[in-house]
Design a protein around this motif. Sequence first.
Motif, PDB file in Angstrom:
ATOM      1  N   LEU A   1       0.838  -1.207   0.000  1.00  0.00           N
ATOM      2  CA  LEU A   1       0.000   0.000   0.000  1.00  0.00           C
ATOM      3  C   LEU A   1       0.871   1.254   0.000  1.00  0.00           C
ATOM      4  CD1 LEU A   1      -2.946  -0.837   2.429  1.00  0.00           C
ATOM      5  CD2 LEU A   1      -2.644  -1.406   0.018  1.00  0.00           C
ATOM      6  N   ASN A   2       1.996   1.199   0.706  1.00  0.00           N
ATOM      7  CA  ASN A   2       2.856   2.381   0.777  1.00  0.00           C
ATOM      8  C   ASN A   2       3.439   2.742  -0.590  1.00  0.00           C
ATOM      9  OD1 ASN A   2       2.267   2.457   3.465  1.00  0.00           O
ATOM     10  ND2 ASN A   2       4.293   1.805   4.175  1.00  0.00           N
ATOM     11  N   ASP A   3       3.759   1.719  -1.386  1.00  0.00           N
ATOM     12  CA  ASP A   3       4.267   2.012  -2.732  1.00  0.00           C
ATOM     13  C   ASP A   3       3.198   2.694  -3.586  1.00  0.00           C
ATOM     14  OD1 ASP A   3       6.804   1.127  -2.269  1.00  0.00           O
ATOM     15  OD2 ASP A   3       6.518  -0.833  -3.194  1.00  0.00           O
ATOM     16  N   LEU A   4       1.948   2.302  -3.404  1.00  0.00           N
ATOM     17  CA  LEU A   4       0.863   2.997  -4.108  1.00  0.00           C
ATOM     18  C   LEU A   4       0.680   4.400  -3.539  1.00  0.00           C
ATOM     19  CD1 LEU A   4      -1.759   0.097  -4.407  1.00  0.00           C
ATOM     20  CD2 LEU A   4      -0.456   1.125  -6.291  1.00  0.00           C
ATOM     21  N   ALA A   5       0.738   4.504  -2.221  1.00  0.00           N
ATOM     22  CA  ALA A   5       0.493   5.791  -1.550  1.00  0.00           C
ATOM     23  C   ALA A   5       1.486   6.852  -2.017  1.00  0.00           C
ATOM     24  CB  ALA A   5       0.574   5.610  -0.033  1.00  0.00           C
ATOM     25  N   VAL A   6       2.782   6.508  -2.031  1.00  0.00           N
ATOM     26  CA  VAL A   6       3.776   7.522  -2.408  1.00  0.00           C
ATOM     27  C   VAL A   6       3.707   7.837  -3.905  1.00  0.00           C
ATOM     28  CG1 VAL A   6       5.353   7.054  -0.489  1.00  0.00           C
ATOM     29  CG2 VAL A   6       5.652   5.812  -2.671  1.00  0.00           C
ATOM     30  N   ALA A   7       3.093   6.946  -4.669  1.00  0.00           N
ATOM     31  CA  ALA A   7       2.881   7.232  -6.086  1.00  0.00           C
ATOM     32  C   ALA A   7       1.585   8.019  -6.309  1.00  0.00           C
ATOM     33  CB  ALA A   7       2.853   5.929  -6.884  1.00  0.00           C
ATOM     34  N   GLY A   8       0.884   8.304  -5.230  1.00  0.00           N
ATOM     35  CA  GLY A   8      -0.326   9.120  -5.335  1.00  0.00           C
ATOM     36  C   GLY A   8      -1.571   8.334  -5.697  1.00  0.00           C
ATOM     37  N   ALA A   9      -1.587   7.054  -5.340  1.00  0.00           N
ATOM     38  CA  ALA A   9      -2.736   6.219  -5.706  1.00  0.00           C
ATOM     39  C   ALA A   9      -3.471   5.732  -4.468  1.00  0.00           C
ATOM     40  CB  ALA A   9      -2.276   5.020  -6.522  1.00  0.00           C
TER      41      ALA A   9
ATOM     42  N   VAL B   1       1.254   4.369   5.226  1.00  0.00           N
ATOM     43  CA  VAL B   1       1.544   5.814   5.174  1.00  0.00           C
ATOM     44  C   VAL B   1       0.459   6.619   4.462  1.00  0.00           C
ATOM     45  CG1 VAL B   1       4.049   5.396   5.294  1.00  0.00           C
ATOM     46  CG2 VAL B   1       2.950   5.702   3.046  1.00  0.00           C
ATOM     47  N   LEU B   2      -0.635   5.986   4.105  1.00  0.00           N
ATOM     48  CA  LEU B   2      -1.685   6.719   3.395  1.00  0.00           C
ATOM     49  C   LEU B   2      -2.171   7.971   4.130  1.00  0.00           C
ATOM     50  CD1 LEU B   2      -3.676   3.749   1.876  1.00  0.00           C
ATOM     51  CD2 LEU B   2      -2.955   5.744   0.563  1.00  0.00           C
ATOM     52  N   PRO B   3      -2.326   7.912   5.477  1.00  0.00           N
ATOM     53  CA  PRO B   3      -2.742   9.150   6.160  1.00  0.00           C
ATOM     54  C   PRO B   3      -1.768  10.298   5.915  1.00  0.00           C
ATOM     55  CG  PRO B   3      -2.936   7.241   7.628  1.00  0.00           C
ATOM     56  CD  PRO B   3      -2.235   6.770   6.391  1.00  0.00           C
ATOM     57  N   LEU B   4      -0.485   9.994   5.790  1.00  0.00           N
ATOM     58  CA  LEU B   4       0.521  11.025   5.531  1.00  0.00           C
ATOM     59  C   LEU B   4       0.462  11.521   4.083  1.00  0.00           C
ATOM     60  CD1 LEU B   4       3.481   9.190   7.313  1.00  0.00           C
ATOM     61  CD2 LEU B   4       2.517  11.377   8.059  1.00  0.00           C
ATOM     62  N   THR B   5       0.432  10.585   3.143  1.00  0.00           N
ATOM     63  CA  THR B   5       0.518  11.000   1.740  1.00  0.00           C
ATOM     64  C   THR B   5      -0.749  11.729   1.297  1.00  0.00           C
ATOM     65  OG1 THR B   5      -0.262   8.823   0.993  1.00  0.00           O
ATOM     66  CG2 THR B   5       2.123   9.149   1.120  1.00  0.00           C
TER      67      THR B   5
ATOM     68  N   ARG C   1       6.424  17.519  -5.345  1.00  0.00           N
ATOM     69  CA  ARG C   1       7.129  17.006  -6.519  1.00  0.00           C
ATOM     70  C   ARG C   1       7.184  15.485  -6.548  1.00  0.00           C
ATOM     71  NH1 ARG C   1       7.498  22.325  -8.255  1.00  0.00           N
ATOM     72  NH2 ARG C   1       9.301  23.396  -7.362  1.00  0.00           N
ATOM     73  N   PHE C   2       7.489  14.900  -5.390  1.00  0.00           N
ATOM     74  CA  PHE C   2       7.843  13.482  -5.383  1.00  0.00           C
ATOM     75  C   PHE C   2       7.770  12.962  -3.950  1.00  0.00           C
ATOM     76  CE2 PHE C   2      11.253  10.241  -4.893  1.00  0.00           C
ATOM     77  CZ  PHE C   2      10.777   9.307  -5.776  1.00  0.00           C
ATOM     78  N   MET C   3       7.362  11.690  -3.813  1.00  0.00           N
ATOM     79  CA  MET C   3       7.402  11.039  -2.493  1.00  0.00           C
ATOM     80  C   MET C   3       7.966   9.633  -2.655  1.00  0.00           C
ATOM     81  SD  MET C   3       3.810  12.134  -0.677  1.00  0.00           S
ATOM     82  CE  MET C   3       2.712  11.600  -1.995  1.00  0.00           C
ATOM     83  N   ARG C   4       8.608   9.166  -1.595  1.00  0.00           N
ATOM     84  CA  ARG C   4       9.065   7.772  -1.585  1.00  0.00           C
ATOM     85  C   ARG C   4       9.109   7.297  -0.140  1.00  0.00           C
ATOM     86  NH1 ARG C   4      13.019   5.548  -5.837  1.00  0.00           N
ATOM     87  NH2 ARG C   4      10.928   5.386  -6.741  1.00  0.00           N
ATOM     88  N   ASP C   5       8.823   5.997   0.046  1.00  0.00           N
ATOM     89  CA  ASP C   5       8.972   5.425   1.381  1.00  0.00           C
ATOM     90  C   ASP C   5      10.341   4.771   1.472  1.00  0.00           C
ATOM     91  OD1 ASP C   5       7.984   3.602  -0.571  1.00  0.00           O
ATOM     92  OD2 ASP C   5       7.415   2.191   0.991  1.00  0.00           O
ATOM     93  N   PRO C   6      11.191   5.236   2.379  1.00  0.00           N
ATOM     94  CA  PRO C   6      12.510   4.612   2.483  1.00  0.00           C
ATOM     95  C   PRO C   6      12.381   3.221   3.101  1.00  0.00           C
ATOM     96  CG  PRO C   6      12.278   6.348   4.139  1.00  0.00           C
ATOM     97  CD  PRO C   6      11.001   6.308   3.371  1.00  0.00           C
ATOM     98  N   THR C   7      12.768   2.176   2.366  1.00  0.00           N
ATOM     99  CA  THR C   7      12.740   0.806   2.926  1.00  0.00           C
ATOM    100  C   THR C   7      14.184   0.289   2.927  1.00  0.00           C
ATOM    101  OG1 THR C   7      12.107  -0.093   0.772  1.00  0.00           O
ATOM    102  CG2 THR C   7      10.332   0.428   2.293  1.00  0.00           C
TER     103      THR C   7
ATOM    104  N   LEU D   1      19.480   2.364   7.472  1.00  0.00           N
ATOM    105  CA  LEU D   1      18.620   1.295   7.995  1.00  0.00           C
ATOM    106  C   LEU D   1      17.183   1.479   7.507  1.00  0.00           C
ATOM    107  CD1 LEU D   1      19.858   0.739  11.670  1.00  0.00           C
ATOM    108  CD2 LEU D   1      20.418  -0.549   9.603  1.00  0.00           C
ATOM    109  N   ALA D   2      16.512   0.357   7.297  1.00  0.00           N
ATOM    110  CA  ALA D   2      15.172   0.382   6.712  1.00  0.00           C
ATOM    111  C   ALA D   2      14.138   1.008   7.630  1.00  0.00           C
ATOM    112  CB  ALA D   2      14.735  -1.031   6.366  1.00  0.00           C
ATOM    113  N   CYS D   3      13.228   1.747   7.028  1.00  0.00           N
ATOM    114  CA  CYS D   3      11.968   2.150   7.643  1.00  0.00           C
ATOM    115  C   CYS D   3      10.876   1.377   6.895  1.00  0.00           C
ATOM    116  CB  CYS D   3      11.713   3.639   7.459  1.00  0.00           C
ATOM    117  SG  CYS D   3      13.132   4.689   7.832  1.00  0.00           S
ATOM    118  N   GLU D   4       9.697   1.268   7.506  1.00  0.00           N
ATOM    119  CA  GLU D   4       8.568   0.654   6.802  1.00  0.00           C
ATOM    120  C   GLU D   4       7.282   1.441   7.007  1.00  0.00           C
ATOM    121  OE1 GLU D   4       8.343  -1.624   4.551  1.00  0.00           O
ATOM    122  OE2 GLU D   4      10.273  -2.664   4.632  1.00  0.00           O
ATOM    123  N   GLY D   5       7.439   2.669   7.514  1.00  0.00           N
ATOM    124  CA  GLY D   5       6.236   3.479   7.721  1.00  0.00           C
ATOM    125  C   GLY D   5       6.552   4.965   7.651  1.00  0.00           C
TER     126      GLY D   5
END
Lengths: 334, 334
Positions: free
Chosen positions: A79-87, A201-205, A215-221, A267-271
């Motif tokens: 879901l986070n990959d969709l969220a940061v892509a604006g979906a 992360v949908l509440p954030l995006t 301009r751009f969003m990404r979730d650092p994993t 180091l990875a984040c997931e949220g």
Amino acid sequence: MNEATHIGLAHGNGGRFMRELIRDLFARHLGNPLLDIQADAAVLPELDGEPMVTTDGFTVQPLIFPGGDIGSLAVHGTLNDLAVAGAEPRYLTLNAIIEEGMEIRKLECIIASLAKAAAAEKTKVVAGDTKVVPKGRGGDLYLATTGIGIRQPGLQLGMDRIQKGDRILVSGPVGDHGTAVMLAREQFGLHGNLKSDAACVLPLTRLFYSLPGLRFMRDPTRGGLATVLHEIHQATGQGILVEEKAIPVHDAVQTVCEILGFDPLYLACEGRVVAILAPEVAEEALHLWQQLPQGKQAAIIGTVSKTSGVILQTRLGGQRLLQELEDDPLPRIC
Amino acid sequence: MNEATHIGLAHGNGGRFMRELIRDLFARHLGNPLLDIQADAAVLPELDGEPMVTTDGFTVQPLIFPGGDIGSLAVHGTLNDLAVAGAEPRYLTLNAIIEEGMEIRKLECIIASLAKAAAAEKTKVVAGDTKVVPKGRGGDLYLATTGIGIRQPGLQLGMDRIQKGDRILVSGPVGDHGTAVMLAREQFGLHGNLKSDAACVLPLTRLFYSLPGLRFMRDPTRGGLATVLHEIHQATGQGILVEEKAIPVHDAVQTVCEILGFDPLYLACEGRVVAILAPEVAEEALHLWQQLPQGKQAAIIGTVSKTSGVILQTRLGGQRLLQELEDDPLPRIC
């Protein structure tokens, strides 16, 4: 199946044991009107808008860690990959590669957690598959999920929109997931109360979709914050300047990293979300994030600049090049 | 990466080695305008019609076998699930779970084969992910693919449409894939020229889309023909009567099965279709299939009948109940 407590190869052979595992465990937790376990493919209601698709594999060890498990992680990661892509996410598909000998109760906990995470975002698992691999050829459970969503109408995001002077925001402390999973392995003799940041992360995006300067969003994993900054640098050719003292890192993460010789920026984040915004909306964006429990520690950490490479302005006032992650002793944690 | 000949854990850490593996191997073979290896999710052009989705995991051993490999198999398996559901495939997503130590040349052969199989059906891989698992926790390579297609307008298929008196067709000899993969393992000391039937079944299924009496199609994979017949029996409550002498089985498959004590009706196919049709169109359907190279040995093998369970009319004139597959020594072959 009803009597078995552990997965056997017969749970993957296409026959009765497999049918009962799918019916009594997977379908019981994931059931919804679109998921037909007797069909080869699921019919989706017409997708009104621009569909987006993403896919992810999950091989985290241990399967259950403080703050999450591979089931919720698979949903959140996708879901986070969709969220940061604006979906907005709509549908998920699920592949489970189960190792012979896995405890069925543990599998059920994980699938129940996955189902709960999907339901929390009104996302349906519409198709699935299970395979059983022989003992010693798996990791108890690997998952692969694909997410289908609909792009916010009119929203255009991409690294190609990033300009010099843009601000870099991060939604919260970095490295919690990587550190929590390392500690959960108990191989370092360290213990702590640290929890993974794994979350949707949908509440954030969603808060940013209507900001004109986004301009751009990404979730650092995998590879953490530093890797996202490198990806931006490599794709745009722009320099990146971030301030060490502005980057939120939990004290516990900092301490563990100092003991073990890791850098929390890798180091990875997931949220968490890294967002690039035009300078004139950066403060407003920060304020929006800080209203959310998830974004309380959000910060503006740097600028797209004329420096070459990815530069860290250290606490002591010096500058350090943040190298791209190469071969390193970082344990596999996502 | 350029120098490495085998996969290391660093090929999965998010850093340079992973980026170069994805760019120089995966994207080089799978490249297309929709696949953006720097994006979190792919934008799909609007799906004009009723979208369908399916997902599948692939854990076959050995990875390369006579007649195919895990790469082409992943594409064919996924497209076949869409095909039997009456959908034209459009897009694929790909997850690769790679074991540390895998030879990169072998990985490249397999991804090239996957790309070729996808291109042959004008299907694009639009999103992907790679994970590397430690040596001893994988099977060299596991794949998970999701397929998105568009349902043929007006086509209604389903087990709920099956009626007493309907005819059962199979598009070719059964058990080739299972037998070929078993022989390729060389653990039985048997050798032969037998090839897997692994193939895309779209040429077969497309011929039937406009037949008014078409009720249902399925590709027999794990569990073979007998398992498909059981699924139909369980879902509909209808009896199934099939004739042993009508079911096409290659002589080599029959021989190997007799030596090893297997029943070819339970062995996997990866390029066959079982179709259920109204009796009045069965002969016409058979004729259509037999015009194709893939369908030359197609046959009408039985009838949805008033018997209880799945019954095999043997060559000797007797009747035998085809049991549902349970725990059995069948090797894992798909």
